[in-house]
Design a protein around this motif. Structure first.
Motif, mmCIF file in Angstrom:
data_model
loop_
_atom_site.group_PDB
_atom_site.id
_atom_site.type_symbol
_atom_site.label_atom_id
_atom_site.label_comp_id
_atom_site.label_asym_id
_atom_site.label_seq_id
_atom_site.Cartn_x
_atom_site.Cartn_y
_atom_site.Cartn_z
ATOM 1 N N PHE A 1 0.826 -1.211 0.000
ATOM 2 C CA PHE A 1 0.000 0.000 0.000
ATOM 3 C C PHE A 1 0.864 1.266 0.000
ATOM 4 O O PHE A 1 0.474 2.287 -0.569
ATOM 5 N N GLY A 2 2.039 1.207 0.629
ATOM 6 C CA GLY A 2 2.900 2.381 0.698
ATOM 7 C C GLY A 2 3.343 2.848 -0.673
ATOM 8 O O GLY A 2 3.243 4.030 -1.008
ATOM 9 N N ASP A 3 3.832 1.908 -1.493
ATOM 10 C CA ASP A 3 4.276 2.326 -2.821
ATOM 11 C C ASP A 3 3.121 2.495 -3.784
ATOM 12 O O ASP A 3 3.261 3.143 -4.817
ATOM 13 N N MET A 4 1.972 1.910 -3.454
ATOM 14 C CA MET A 4 0.780 2.187 -4.254
ATOM 15 C C MET A 4 0.459 3.678 -4.178
ATOM 16 O O MET A 4 0.134 4.315 -5.185
ATOM 17 N N SER A 5 0.583 4.236 -2.977
ATOM 18 C CA SER A 5 0.362 5.665 -2.784
ATOM 19 C C SER A 5 1.468 6.480 -3.434
ATOM 20 O O SER A 5 1.225 7.393 -4.225
ATOM 21 N N SER A 6 2.689 6.155 -3.107
ATOM 22 C CA SER A 6 3.839 6.917 -3.590
ATOM 23 C C SER A 6 3.935 6.896 -5.107
ATOM 24 O O SER A 6 4.141 7.932 -5.751
ATOM 25 N N SER A 7 3.777 5.729 -5.705
ATOM 26 C CA SER A 7 3.930 5.591 -7.143
ATOM 27 C C SER A 7 2.784 6.247 -7.905
ATOM 28 O O SER A 7 2.980 6.740 -9.017
ATOM 29 N N THR A 8 1.588 6.254 -7.306
ATOM 30 C CA THR A 8 0.460 6.937 -7.939
ATOM 31 C C THR A 8 0.789 8.405 -8.171
ATOM 32 O O THR A 8 0.594 8.945 -9.265
ATOM 33 N N PHE A 9 1.322 9.067 -7.141
ATOM 34 C CA PHE A 9 1.753 10.456 -7.285
ATOM 35 C C PHE A 9 2.897 10.558 -8.278
ATOM 36 O O PHE A 9 2.897 11.416 -9.160
ATOM 37 N N TRP A 10 3.886 9.698 -8.131
ATOM 38 C CA TRP A 10 5.106 9.815 -8.935
ATOM 39 C C TRP A 10 4.814 9.670 -10.427
ATOM 40 O O TRP A 10 5.367 10.399 -11.257
ATOM 41 N N LYS A 11 3.940 8.718 -10.797
ATOM 42 C CA LYS A 11 3.649 8.507 -12.203
ATOM 43 C C LYS A 11 2.887 9.683 -12.794
ATOM 44 O O LYS A 11 3.145 10.086 -13.940
ATOM 45 N N VAL A 12 1.948 10.242 -12.047
ATOM 46 C CA VAL A 12 1.242 11.424 -12.543
ATOM 47 C C VAL A 12 2.223 12.580 -12.723
ATOM 48 O O VAL A 12 2.192 13.299 -13.723
ATOM 49 N N PHE A 13 3.132 12.760 -11.739
ATOM 50 C CA PHE A 13 4.145 13.819 -11.857
ATOM 51 C C PHE A 13 5.040 13.580 -13.070
ATOM 52 O O PHE A 13 5.296 14.487 -13.863
ATOM 53 N N SER A 14 5.552 12.372 -13.205
ATOM 54 C CA SER A 14 6.532 12.080 -14.247
ATOM 55 C C SER A 14 5.938 12.159 -15.650
ATOM 56 O O SER A 14 6.587 12.646 -16.582
ATOM 57 N N TYR A 15 4.700 11.659 -15.806
ATOM 58 C CA TYR A 15 4.134 11.534 -17.140
ATOM 59 C C TYR A 15 3.291 12.738 -17.563
ATOM 60 O O TYR A 15 3.192 13.036 -18.751
ATOM 61 N N TYR A 16 2.671 13.418 -16.595
ATOM 62 C CA TYR A 16 1.755 14.498 -16.957
ATOM 63 C C TYR A 16 2.208 15.892 -16.524
ATOM 64 O O TYR A 16 1.712 16.891 -17.035
ATOM 65 N N LEU A 17 3.139 15.987 -15.573
ATOM 66 C CA LEU A 17 3.552 17.308 -15.110
ATOM 67 C C LEU A 17 4.220 18.140 -16.214
ATOM 68 O O LEU A 17 3.965 19.350 -16.305
ATOM 69 N N PRO A 18 5.072 17.546 -17.084
ATOM 70 C CA PRO A 18 5.642 18.366 -18.161
ATOM 71 C C PRO A 18 4.584 19.021 -19.041
ATOM 72 O O PRO A 18 4.642 20.229 -19.307
ATOM 73 N N ILE A 19 3.590 18.255 -19.479
ATOM 74 C CA ILE A 19 2.566 18.835 -20.349
ATOM 75 C C ILE A 19 1.640 19.760 -19.556
ATOM 76 O O ILE A 19 1.081 20.717 -20.094
ATOM 77 N N PHE A 20 1.480 19.513 -18.245
ATOM 78 C CA PHE A 20 0.709 20.440 -17.400
ATOM 79 C C PHE A 20 1.379 21.801 -17.364
ATOM 80 O O PHE A 20 0.740 22.841 -17.571
ATOM 81 N N TYR A 21 2.691 21.816 -17.101
ATOM 82 C CA TYR A 21 3.410 23.088 -17.014
ATOM 83 C C TYR A 21 3.424 23.825 -18.350
ATOM 84 O O TYR A 21 3.275 25.046 -18.400
ATOM 85 N N SER A 22 3.608 23.096 -19.456
ATOM 86 C CA SER A 22 3.740 23.762 -20.748
ATOM 87 C C SER A 22 2.397 24.118 -21.389
ATOM 88 O O SER A 22 2.254 25.183 -21.991
ATOM 89 N N ASN A 23 1.387 23.255 -21.251
ATOM 90 C CA ASN A 23 0.128 23.457 -21.972
ATOM 91 C C ASN A 23 -1.037 23.904 -21.105
ATOM 92 O O ASN A 23 -2.030 24.414 -21.632
ATOM 93 N N ILE A 24 -0.981 23.720 -19.784
ATOM 94 C CA ILE A 24 -2.079 24.113 -18.900
ATOM 95 C C ILE A 24 -1.670 25.298 -18.029
ATOM 96 O O ILE A 24 -2.324 26.348 -18.021
ATOM 97 N N PHE A 25 -0.574 25.149 -17.309
ATOM 98 C CA PHE A 25 -0.095 26.178 -16.390
ATOM 99 C C PHE A 25 0.433 27.394 -17.151
ATOM 100 O O PHE A 25 0.290 28.528 -16.689
ATOM 101 N N GLY A 26 1.052 27.164 -18.314
ATOM 102 C CA GLY A 26 1.462 28.272 -19.174
ATOM 103 C C GLY A 26 2.930 28.634 -19.149
ATOM 104 O O GLY A 26 3.297 29.734 -19.565
ATOM 105 N N LEU A 27 3.808 27.726 -18.705
ATOM 106 C CA LEU A 27 5.240 28.013 -18.723
ATOM 107 C C LEU A 27 5.825 27.696 -20.100
ATOM 108 O O LEU A 27 5.313 26.833 -20.821
ATOM 109 N N SER A 28 6.917 28.374 -20.435
ATOM 110 C CA SER A 28 7.625 28.028 -21.663
ATOM 111 C C SER A 28 8.311 26.686 -21.473
ATOM 112 O O SER A 28 8.567 26.247 -20.344
ATOM 113 N N LEU A 29 8.629 26.019 -22.580
ATOM 114 C CA LEU A 29 9.303 24.718 -22.498
ATOM 115 C C LEU A 29 10.653 24.835 -21.808
ATOM 116 O O LEU A 29 11.034 23.961 -21.021
#
Length: 464
Positions: free
Chosen positions: A14-42
């Motif tokens: 359960f510990g890594d189920m929690s940790s990895s859930t956050f980590w995968k969203v950060f790793s896979y979606y945070l770049p496109i969030f910052y560039s296409n949603i949040f509005g930062l330059s690449l």
């Protein structure tokens, strides 16, 4: 020592189920969030990802030292699951909050929230990882615990990635700040519950004591050859996963498209990034299940080398798959097979860190489990930092367009940007896997040596 109970293995998972859930969203979606949603330059987004994760990686050994010297009625490492879980969830929500400010203020907000999130992630994940070294003294049991950990991790990641786009659409839309904010509220709440369950269902059975100074702990670590080699191998493994994962959202948006459907026995389903990543997580779980029997038969080092050799061949193959209906099926099949192999890798590496910890305890006469496992987290974050920043900077260097207004007005992505997206899914991760083979070739902890170390340590350890 008797074999650990099944409930403890489930609780540890359960510990890594929690940790990895956050980590995968950060790793896979945070770049496109910052560039296409949040509005930062690449460029700014790439610098942000690199700088904050480098700080986070540096803070890992600090947390490992603190955890090694913590003593409570619950043990050294387990209490942090209880203490840090609320902050873990709150910081995740803040990270996906988009304030209506000017560009400079938003950039500061992004730095502050990302640094906070990664610091808290360190505060809970380093002690959690170190628990593996004190829950059992049996090397095969460590691989079993590690497999439970990764099986649950991939299960949680599958749910989060598969549901992420539908979840954001439910709360306002995949392309809106509100959709991303409320989607993370749901994910963060579930992660809090899972860390509490991990705390309640586990126990530290081995009593280890750090008897030397912090300086000597670091000196011993820097003299630990297996540790250096494993750090290099783990860095390559995380770099492989992050480069592919962080590219997927862009790859689907600009190469595959958003309205592609596939037919399976007459049933039509949407072929989108969340499905692609989610299928990968389920396949990872299959790989985790295969890890123990394969590693027990071949040995951990040999398994590591063979798995990465397969990843080289499969990754290169991805480049030559055409964007046609049959090609999309081929992409999905390659994703399944690649993910099965990366699923074998994950518990294998964590189990190898436990072996390195035992090696250090015997050779240097100090229990620096937390410090050694913090280096595992450090390698994970360096891999994520380099991989995430590299994806953003390569896209920028090859002319990738992030301005939604330009795209709405008819602008198209240049061929150079589309080509680098294909390389990021194929040749670049293949080169990383090849480097991992070279590094682990020199790793000295064979099965025979690990068993010798374990037998020696049983004579000096206190076991509950």
């Amino acid at each position: 020592m008797a074999k650990s109970k099944l409930i403890e293995k489930i609780g540890y998972g359960f510990g890594d189920m929690s940790s990895s859930t956050f980590w995968k969203v950060f790793s896979y979606y945070l770049p496109i969030f910052y560039s296409n949603i949040f509005g930062l330059s690449l460029i700014d987004a790439g610098v942000l990802v690199l700088v904050t994760r480098i700080w986070d990686a540096i803070s890992d050994p600090m947390m490992g030292i603190i955890a090694d010297r913590t003593n409570t009625k619950w043990g050294k490492y387990r209490p942090y699951l209880l203490w840090v879980a609320p902050l873990f969830s709150i910081c995740g929500i803040l990270l996906f909050t988009t304030p209506d400010w000017d560009y400079g203020a938003k950039l500061i907000w992004a730095y502050v929230t990302y640094i906070l999130m990664m610091t808290v992630y360190t505060g809970i994940n380093v002690p959690y990882g170190a628990m593996l070294g004190v829950m059992t003294d049996d090397t095969n049991e460590k691989t079993v615990f590690s497999s439970f950990r990764m099986f649950f991790a991939y299960g949680g990641s599958f749910i989060a990635l598969f549901l992420w786009e539908p979840l954001t659409n439910m709360f306002g839309g995949y392309k809106t700040p509100d959709g991303w904010f409320w989607g993370m509220v749901v994910i963060a709440s579930a992660c809090f519950v899972m860390f509490i369950l991990c705390f309640l269902l586990t126990k530290e059975h081995l009593k280890t004591v750090s008897t030397v100074s912090v300086g000597n702990d670091f000196k011993s670590l820097l003299s630990n050859k297996p540790w250096w080699l494993l750090i290099g191998a783990a860095l390559c493994s995380n770099l492989f996963n992050t480069v592919r994962g962080a590219t997927v959202a862009y790859f689907f948006l600009d190469i595959i498209g958003s309205d592609v459907s596939l037919s399976f026995f007459g049933i039509m389903f949407l072929f989108y990034s969340g499905l692609f990543l989610g299928v990968g997580e389920v396949s990872n779980m299959a790989g985790v299940a295969l890890c123990v029997p394969i590693a027990n038969k071949l040995g951990k080092k040999t398994t590591f080398i063979l798995v990465n050799a397969a990843l080289v061949v499969l990754s290169i193959s991805f480049f030559f798959v055409p964007c046609t209906p049959s090609g999309f099926w081929a992409m999905l099949i390659l994703q399944v097979v690649i993910s099965i192999f990366t699923g074998i890798m994950s518990p294998l590496i964590w189990s190898m860190y436990a072996d390195v910890s035992d090696y250090a305890e015997l050779k240097f006469k100090t229990a620096s489990t937390g410090l050694i496992f913090s280096s595992a987290s450090m390698a994970q974050k360096f891999g994520g930092a380099i991989g995430g920043a590299a994806v953003l900077w390569l896209l920028s260097g090859f002319g990738y367009i992030t301005d939604n207004a330009q795209l709405a007005a008819g602008a198209v992505q240049p061929e150079s940007a589309l080509l680098v997206l294909r390389w990021l899914m194929s040749f670049i991760p293949a080169a990383v896997a090849a480097l991992a083979i070279i590094v682990v070739w020199f790793y000295p902890l064979t099965t025979k040596r690990i068993n010798e170390i374990s037998n020696e340590l049983k004579k000096v350890r206190a076991i509950e």
